[in-house]
Design a protein around this motif. Structure first.
Motif, short mmCIF file in Angstrom:
data_model
loop_
_atom_site.label_atom_id
_atom_site.label_comp_id
_atom_site.label_asym_id
_atom_site.label_seq_id
_atom_site.Cartn_x
_atom_site.Cartn_y
_atom_site.Cartn_z
N GLU A 42 39.26 49.24 -2.21
CA GLU A 42 40.61 48.69 -2.39
C GLU A 42 41.23 48.31 -1.07
O GLU A 42 42.03 47.38 -0.99
CB GLU A 42 41.48 49.72 -3.12
CG GLU A 42 41.09 49.91 -4.56
CD GLU A 42 42.00 50.90 -5.28
OE1 GLU A 42 43.14 51.10 -4.83
OE2 GLU A 42 41.55 51.46 -6.29
N SER A 43 40.87 49.02 -0.01
CA SER A 43 41.48 48.80 1.30
C SER A 43 40.75 47.74 2.11
O SER A 43 41.23 47.34 3.17
CB SER A 43 41.48 50.11 2.09
OG SER A 43 40.15 50.49 2.38
N GLY A 44 39.57 47.30 1.65
CA GLY A 44 38.78 46.35 2.42
C GLY A 44 37.91 47.02 3.47
O GLY A 44 37.26 46.34 4.26
N VAL A 45 37.88 48.35 3.48
CA VAL A 45 37.05 49.10 4.43
C VAL A 45 35.97 49.83 3.65
O VAL A 45 36.27 50.55 2.69
CB VAL A 45 37.89 50.10 5.25
CG1 VAL A 45 37.00 50.93 6.16
CG2 VAL A 45 38.95 49.36 6.06
N PHE A 46 34.73 49.63 4.06
CA PHE A 46 33.59 50.30 3.43
C PHE A 46 33.23 51.52 4.26
O PHE A 46 33.30 51.49 5.49
CB PHE A 46 32.38 49.36 3.36
CG PHE A 46 32.62 48.14 2.56
CD1 PHE A 46 32.54 48.16 1.17
CD2 PHE A 46 32.93 46.93 3.18
CE1 PHE A 46 32.76 47.02 0.42
CE2 PHE A 46 33.15 45.78 2.44
CZ PHE A 46 33.06 45.83 1.05
N GLU A 47 32.82 52.58 3.59
CA GLU A 47 32.37 53.79 4.28
C GLU A 47 30.88 53.96 4.00
O GLU A 47 30.48 54.16 2.85
CB GLU A 47 33.17 54.99 3.79
CG GLU A 47 33.08 56.15 4.74
CD GLU A 47 34.18 57.17 4.49
OE1 GLU A 47 33.88 58.18 3.83
OE2 GLU A 47 35.31 56.95 4.97
N LEU A 48 30.09 53.86 5.06
CA LEU A 48 28.65 54.01 4.93
C LEU A 48 28.30 55.47 5.17
O LEU A 48 28.46 56.00 6.26
CB LEU A 48 27.92 53.13 5.95
CG LEU A 48 28.28 51.63 5.95
CD1 LEU A 48 27.43 50.88 6.97
CD2 LEU A 48 28.13 51.03 4.56
N GLU A 49 27.82 56.11 4.11
CA GLU A 49 27.46 57.53 4.20
C GLU A 49 26.19 57.70 5.02
O GLU A 49 25.34 56.80 5.05
CB GLU A 49 27.25 58.10 2.79
CG GLU A 49 28.52 58.12 1.94
CD GLU A 49 29.59 59.03 2.49
OE1 GLU A 49 29.25 60.08 3.09
OE2 GLU A 49 30.78 58.70 2.33
N PRO A 50 26.02 58.85 5.67
CA PRO A 50 24.80 59.08 6.45
C PRO A 50 23.54 59.03 5.59
O PRO A 50 23.53 59.51 4.45
CB PRO A 50 25.01 60.50 7.01
CG PRO A 50 26.50 60.69 7.01
CD PRO A 50 26.99 59.95 5.81
N ASN A 51 22.50 58.44 6.15
CA ASN A 51 21.16 58.41 5.58
C ASN A 51 21.07 57.78 4.19
O ASN A 51 20.21 58.14 3.40
CB ASN A 51 20.56 59.82 5.55
CG ASN A 51 20.49 60.39 6.95
OD1 ASN A 51 20.02 59.74 7.86
ND2 ASN A 51 21.01 61.59 7.12
N VAL A 52 21.94 56.85 3.91
CA VAL A 52 21.91 56.10 2.65
C VAL A 52 21.65 54.64 2.99
O VAL A 52 22.36 54.06 3.82
CB VAL A 52 23.26 56.23 1.89
CG1 VAL A 52 23.26 55.36 0.65
CG2 VAL A 52 23.54 57.68 1.55
#
Length: 152
Positions: A56-66
């Motif tokens: 929704e905010s336009g920011v993606f969060e890339l989780e570790p080791n995914v």
């Protein structure tokens, strides 16, 4: 190819996308891989399913080791006498995020997708529209034309 040639070939980019020896591509969409893929005899390719990561905010969060598939903008058309090399921006690498790419064949036209993995122990945040990959073009003489399944 240098910046002046690239400005002629790709006149509609933002000013900050032109680099001395390439152009920067921006993050558009992010996907997670689900299910099984396969590369079997001959041309039997099966990609895993892609599930788009919503924000929704336009920011993606890339989780570790995914592993994530990043779709880049703009859509790209590789000239027929040229090959394209896709390289990660150094900020990602310095932050522990690797970007895995493939060659852009002469004549390829379509969205560019690359694989990204966050190797850090903490999530990595990246906003839609940020420059994440630089593409460098090399002249390729006596080439064929891209006939694969991933372009338009």
């Amino acid at each position: 190819m240098g910046e002046h040639v690239l400005r002629e070939l790709f006149p509609d980019l933002d000013e900050n996308q032109y680099q001395p020896a390439g152009i920067d591509l921006k993050l558009d969409r992010v996907f997670r891989l689900e299910g099984q893929g396969a590369l079997l005899e001959g041309d039997d390719k099966r990609l895993p399913e892609y599930r788009e990561v919503e924000t929704e905010s336009g920011v993606f969060e890339l989780e570790p080791n995914v592993p994530y598939v990043l779709e880049l903008a703009p859509e790209l058309e590789v000239p027929e006498d040229t090959a394209a090399l896709f390289l990660p921006r150094s900020t990602l690498l310095r932050s522990g995020v690797s970007v895995h790419t493939a060659l852009g064949d002469p004549g390829f036209r379509g969205k560019i997708r690359v694989l990204a993995v966050n190797h850090h122990t903490a999530p990595y945040r990246v906003a839609r529209g940020e420059r994440v990959v630089q593409v460098v073009f090399l002249r390729a003489e006596d080439t064929g034309r891209y006939e694969g399944n991933y372009g338009r």
